[in-house]
Motif scaffolding. Structure first.
Motif, PDB file in Angstrom:
ATOM      1  N   TRP A   1     -11.593   6.206   3.557  1.00  0.00           N
ATOM      2  CA  TRP A   1     -10.423   5.638   2.904  1.00  0.00           C
ATOM      3  C   TRP A   1      -9.457   6.969   2.947  1.00  0.00           C
ATOM      4  N   LEU A   2      -8.313   6.988   2.730  1.00  0.00           N
ATOM      5  CA  LEU A   2      -7.183   7.752   2.664  1.00  0.00           C
ATOM      6  C   LEU A   2      -6.023   7.739   1.495  1.00  0.00           C
ATOM      7  N   VAL A   3      -5.772   8.567   0.706  1.00  0.00           N
ATOM      8  CA  VAL A   3      -4.809   8.109   0.002  1.00  0.00           C
ATOM      9  C   VAL A   3      -3.821   9.796   0.222  1.00  0.00           C
ATOM     10  N   CYS A   4      -2.580   9.608   0.663  1.00  0.00           N
ATOM     11  CA  CYS A   4      -1.715  10.587   0.933  1.00  0.00           C
ATOM     12  C   CYS A   4      -0.538  10.674   0.033  1.00  0.00           C
ATOM     13  N   ASN A   5      -0.042  11.801  -0.757  1.00  0.00           N
ATOM     14  CA  ASN A   5       1.062  11.800  -1.480  1.00  0.00           C
ATOM     15  C   ASN A   5       2.039  13.092  -0.887  1.00  0.00           C
ATOM     16  N   PHE A   6       3.087  12.708  -0.383  1.00  0.00           N
ATOM     17  CA  PHE A   6       3.956  13.689  -0.005  1.00  0.00           C
ATOM     18  C   PHE A   6       5.264  13.675  -0.572  1.00  0.00           C
ATOM     19  N   SER A   7       6.025  14.697  -0.722  1.00  0.00           N
ATOM     20  CA  SER A   7       7.545  14.510  -1.464  1.00  0.00           C
ATOM     21  C   SER A   7       8.339  13.961  -0.311  1.00  0.00           C
ATOM     22  N   VAL A   8       9.357  13.174  -1.147  1.00  0.00           N
ATOM     23  CA  VAL A   8      10.457  12.586  -0.579  1.00  0.00           C
ATOM     24  C   VAL A   8      11.691  12.526  -1.345  1.00  0.00           C
ATOM     25  N   GLU A   9      12.763  12.241  -1.021  1.00  0.00           N
ATOM     26  CA  GLU A   9      13.915  12.000  -1.697  1.00  0.00           C
ATOM     27  C   GLU A   9      14.356  10.743  -2.185  1.00  0.00           C
TER      28      GLU A   9
ATOM     29  N   ARG B   1       7.716  21.043 -14.681  1.00  0.00           N
ATOM     30  CA  ARG B   1       7.771  20.458 -13.511  1.00  0.00           C
ATOM     31  C   ARG B   1       8.048  18.773 -13.231  1.00  0.00           C
ATOM     32  N   ASP B   2       8.740  18.459 -12.321  1.00  0.00           N
ATOM     33  CA  ASP B   2       8.574  17.006 -11.916  1.00  0.00           C
ATOM     34  C   ASP B   2       8.520  16.967 -10.357  1.00  0.00           C
ATOM     35  N   VAL B   3       8.001  15.705 -10.090  1.00  0.00           N
ATOM     36  CA  VAL B   3       7.618  15.410  -8.554  1.00  0.00           C
ATOM     37  C   VAL B   3       8.160  14.133  -8.326  1.00  0.00           C
ATOM     38  N   LEU B   4       8.838  13.932  -7.111  1.00  0.00           N
ATOM     39  CA  LEU B   4       9.149  12.805  -6.481  1.00  0.00           C
ATOM     40  C   LEU B   4       8.306  12.592  -5.076  1.00  0.00           C
ATOM     41  N   TYR B   5       7.388  11.629  -5.164  1.00  0.00           N
ATOM     42  CA  TYR B   5       6.664  11.586  -4.105  1.00  0.00           C
ATOM     43  C   TYR B   5       6.455  10.077  -3.526  1.00  0.00           C
ATOM     44  N   LEU B   6       6.230   9.829  -2.325  1.00  0.00           N
ATOM     45  CA  LEU B   6       5.619   8.634  -1.778  1.00  0.00           C
ATOM     46  C   LEU B   6       3.960   8.808  -1.589  1.00  0.00           C
ATOM     47  N   SER B   7       3.522   7.518  -2.210  1.00  0.00           N
ATOM     48  CA  SER B   7       1.939   7.424  -2.302  1.00  0.00           C
ATOM     49  C   SER B   7       1.381   6.264  -1.495  1.00  0.00           C
TER      50      SER B   7
ATOM     51  N   ASN C   1       0.602  -1.265  -0.156  1.00  0.00           N
ATOM     52  CA  ASN C   1      -0.074   0.007   0.137  1.00  0.00           C
ATOM     53  C   ASN C   1       0.818   1.201  -0.080  1.00  0.00           C
ATOM     54  N   ALA C   2       2.133   1.186  -0.450  1.00  0.00           N
ATOM     55  CA  ALA C   2       2.957   2.262  -0.561  1.00  0.00           C
ATOM     56  C   ALA C   2       4.048   2.289  -1.488  1.00  0.00           C
ATOM     57  N   VAL C   3       4.224   3.125  -2.483  1.00  0.00           N
ATOM     58  CA  VAL C   3       5.109   3.172  -3.435  1.00  0.00           C
ATOM     59  C   VAL C   3       5.769   4.564  -3.503  1.00  0.00           C
ATOM     60  N   ILE C   4       6.897   4.680  -4.005  1.00  0.00           N
ATOM     61  CA  ILE C   4       7.670   6.064  -4.392  1.00  0.00           C
ATOM     62  C   ILE C   4       7.645   6.091  -5.770  1.00  0.00           C
ATOM     63  N   VAL C   5       6.930   7.430  -6.319  1.00  0.00           N
ATOM     64  CA  VAL C   5       6.681   7.713  -7.828  1.00  0.00           C
ATOM     65  C   VAL C   5       7.370   8.958  -8.253  1.00  0.00           C
ATOM     66  N   TYR C   6       7.852   8.642  -9.317  1.00  0.00           N
ATOM     67  CA  TYR C   6       8.752   9.953 -10.066  1.00  0.00           C
ATOM     68  C   TYR C   6       7.790  10.134 -10.992  1.00  0.00           C
ATOM     69  N   GLN C   7       7.347  11.391 -11.354  1.00  0.00           N
ATOM     70  CA  GLN C   7       6.613  11.695 -12.478  1.00  0.00           C
ATOM     71  C   GLN C   7       7.134  13.160 -13.082  1.00  0.00           C
ATOM     72  N   THR C   8       6.834  13.235 -14.281  1.00  0.00           N
ATOM     73  CA  THR C   8       7.345  14.794 -14.990  1.00  0.00           C
ATOM     74  C   THR C   8       5.827  15.066 -15.570  1.00  0.00           C
ATOM     75  N   HIS C   9       5.478  16.340 -15.298  1.00  0.00           N
ATOM     76  CA  HIS C   9       4.170  16.799 -16.037  1.00  0.00           C
ATOM     77  C   HIS C   9       4.352  17.578 -17.177  1.00  0.00           C
ATOM     78  N   LYS C  10       3.494  17.583 -18.103  1.00  0.00           N
ATOM     79  CA  LYS C  10       3.637  18.371 -19.459  1.00  0.00           C
ATOM     80  C   LYS C  10       3.941  19.804 -19.222  1.00  0.00           C
ATOM     81  N   ARG C  11       4.675  20.239 -20.081  1.00  0.00           N
ATOM     82  CA  ARG C  11       5.029  21.718 -19.889  1.00  0.00           C
ATOM     83  C   ARG C  11       4.181  22.457 -20.562  1.00  0.00           C
ATOM     84  N   VAL C  12       3.796  23.343 -19.704  1.00  0.00           N
ATOM     85  CA  VAL C  12       2.759  24.687 -20.198  1.00  0.00           C
ATOM     86  C   VAL C  12       3.712  25.728 -20.372  1.00  0.00           C
ATOM     87  N   TRP C  13       4.148  25.972 -21.644  1.00  0.00           N
ATOM     88  CA  TRP C  13       5.077  27.165 -21.968  1.00  0.00           C
ATOM     89  C   TRP C  13       4.297  28.537 -21.674  1.00  0.00           C
TER      90      TRP C  13
END
Length: 594
Positions: free
Chosen positions: A496-504, A474-480, A457-469
């Motif tokens: 039920w709860l889902v929390c996403n917060f930034s980690v390294e 932006r990119d985000v590294l977070y634990l979900s 029930n916990a993963v670390i995800v890295y994602q990049t968002h589409k650029r809006v010129w």
């Protein structure tokens, strides 16, 4: 940056045999476009030409672009110590070295190649200087001849009069010169006669002996004839003098008139010159303005116009560009959704008990702390808090915002509440957390990957968002983490709860290509069940999911506050409606998952 040779502007940069600068090659970051940003390219400097390849291994396939450096302008960037720009007319290359030393090395090598290219070098000046000077001088003389010596009609008449006066004056000077010569001869004869008279006084003879000359025929002739009262050859000296005076007076008068005409003409030409200079100034200003607009349009999308403290784009233009880019993305997404055929995904859902455990991974304590904070503060009613402002209200959905800024960066917490029929809190949180279906409903993500699975029930995800010129990507590294909140009494709703917060994480370190955003997001879903009529089983018509969504985002970067707030106000409601509609579609006709 790997290089084939060093370049420092010294004699070592020149081939001793050919006298030409040596070849230089290495990796530089080149600005491609506002979508892909900076990309590493293999750049080669050789024979006064700068070329680039996708990589060193692909040189055999030919270069992707090249610039002749003869007329290139190299501009080190004012603020970025690693960047320099090379422009030839309307073509501009934006390049970045890995450090300021390598930037200086490249700039000096390029300048050396440019200096030895035949333009501006000493040999070039010797070869072309004289002919260019003669041509320039001839052109200048021609321009002067055609523009400065055009005379008016009255001035030409006066000049013709001057020619006439000159001829008359020359004739008068000749006449007077003859008269003066004759006067000189008469004076000489009188001098000789005085000498003869003095001799007769010393040696007396007959009274008329000295006055006559005896000819052979016995006749006598006067030795000296008396001078004519009008001068020699019948010249009237007084008349000639008066004529000479009149001629010179006419010349002086004509010259005075010519000067007067020329002064008037000079004033006229000066006025015309001032008008032409004013026209030229206006044309030059219009030309500069047009060129600036052209450069702005041709380079619009370059690195100087992207998000940053020294961006050339103002806040209004920034907002318009972001809004236009978001509109384009919405249209593209609508087309993709209409053409997309969704493939059913059979993702097994673990039982609720599996999601209620705290876990034993290294972030377990942090996850538990985040869960408790969200359950304590995120569910509080905002009716009595004046800091929260209601910014959107559409049906059951309400979006609140609290304005917070830190060091000029917008950190506005957002909170949204929504009610969705026919789905449970477990189902909503499952689809929000499950990475296998993330791209089915999330349209702002360019790509993502699971960096590490901590537990079921916990993963670390890295994602990049589409650029809006012109905003940076932006990119985000977070634990979900997804959790089932255990009820403390029988009247509490199923939560039920889902929390996403930034980690390294060592496998996803920040890069220069993206601005790393920090997030703390939670989706809390409570399932409310209304009793069915009679003995009927519970159906989806009896189910209502109450959703509370909170987001604390630090976007980083330099985007204007007004733009960030406007984008958040626009995108969050769309995100909630899009996601909840997706969940309703996925669960329609399927067994209820509590």
């Amino acid at each position: 940056m790997s290089e084939k040779s060093s370049s420092s502007g010294s004699d070592e940069d020149v081939d001793p045999e050919s006298g030409q600068p040596v070849e230089l090659g290495g990796v530089l970051s080149k600005w491609t476009n506002y979508i892909h940003g900076w990309q590493d390219r293999w750049v080669v400097l050789k024979n006064n030409t700068l070329s680039y390849y996708k990589s060193e291994d692909e040189r055999e396939y030919g270069c992707r672009g090249s610039l002749c450096l003869s007329k290139a302008v190299i501009t080190p960037h004012e603020f970025d110590e690693c960047r320099f720009d090379i422009s030839v007319n309307d073509s501009v290359w934006y390049l970045r070295a890995e450090d300021p030393e390598h930037r200086l090395q490249w700039i000096e090598s390029i300048e050396l190649h440019k200096a030895e290219s035949g333009y501006g070098s000493e040999t070039s000046l010797r070869r072309h200087g004289s002919m260019l000077s003669l041509t320039s001088a001839a052109s200048a003389l021609s321009a002067t001849s055609t523009s400065s010596f055009k005379k008016g009609h009255r001035l030409r008449e006066k000049l013709a009069e001057m020619e006439t006066f000159r001829d008359i004056l020359c004739r008068q000077v000749d006449t007077l010169q003859k008269y003066f010569d004759s006067c000189a001869d008469v004076s000489k004869d009188e001098f000789q006669r005085d000498r003869v008279e003095e001799d007769e006084e010393e040696f007396p003879t007959r009274p008329d002996a000295g006055e006559y000359n005896h000819n052979n025929n016995g006749s006598k002739e006067k030795l000296f004839s008396p001078a004519s009262p009008k001068g020699m050859n019948g010249i009237d000296f007084k008349g000639e003098a008066i004529t000479f005076k009149a001629t010179t007076a006419g010349i002086l008068s004509t010259l005075s008139h010519c000067i007067e005409l020329m002064v008037k003409r000079e004033d006229s030409w000066q006025k015309r010159l001032d008008k032409e200079l004013e026209k030229r100034r206006r044309v030059e200003d219009a030309y500069k303005s047009a060129m600036n607009e052209l450069k702005k349009k041709s380079h619009y999308g370059g690195p100087d116009y992207e998000e940053g403290p020294n961006s050339l784009i103002n806040e209004d233009e920034f907002f318009d560009a972001v809004e236009a880019a978001l509109d384009r993305q919405d249209k593209i997404e609508e087309q993709c959704q209409s053409e997309k055929v969704r493939i059913p995904r059979l993702t097994p859902v673990p039982p609720g008990d599996a999601y209620s455990t705290i876990g034993t991974h290294r972030f377990a304590t942090k996850v538990e702390e985040m869960v408790q904070n969200h359950m304590t503060y995120s569910l509080q009613d905002m009716g009595g808090d004046a800091n929260w402002q209601l910014v959107i209200e559409e049906g059951e959905m309400k979006v609140y915002r609290r304005e917070v800024e830190e060091n000029g960066i917008v950190l506005d917490p957002l909170k949204a509440t929504h009610s969705v029929k026919g789905v449970t809190g477990h189902e909503v949180c499952h689809y929000f957390w499950d990475t296998d279906v993330r791209l089915d409903w999330e349209t702002t993500i360019e790509n993502f990957n699971v960096v590490e699975s901590l537990s079921d029930n916990a993963v670390i995800v890295y994602q990049t968002h589409k650029r809006v010129w012109p905003a940076s990507q932006r990119d985000v590294l977070y634990l979900s983490a997804i959790r089932k909140i255990l009820a403390t009494n029988e009247n509490d709703p199923d939560t039920w709860l889902v929390c996403n917060f930034s980690v390294e994480h060592d496998k996803a370190l920040p890069t220069n290509r993206c601005v790393r955003a920090k997030i703390n997001v939670a989706m809390i879903c409570q399932t409310l069940v209304s009793p069915p009529e009679g003995d009927k089983e519970i159906s989806r018509d009896n189910i209502l999911c109450k959703i509370t969504y909170v987001a604390n985002v630090n976007p980083g970067g330099w985007a204007p506050a007004s733009v960030l707030r406007a984008v958040a106000k626009r995108e969050y409601p769309k995100f909630l409606k899009r996601f909840t509609s997706y969940v309703q579609d996925k669960t329609a006709g399927k067994p209820i998952l509590f």
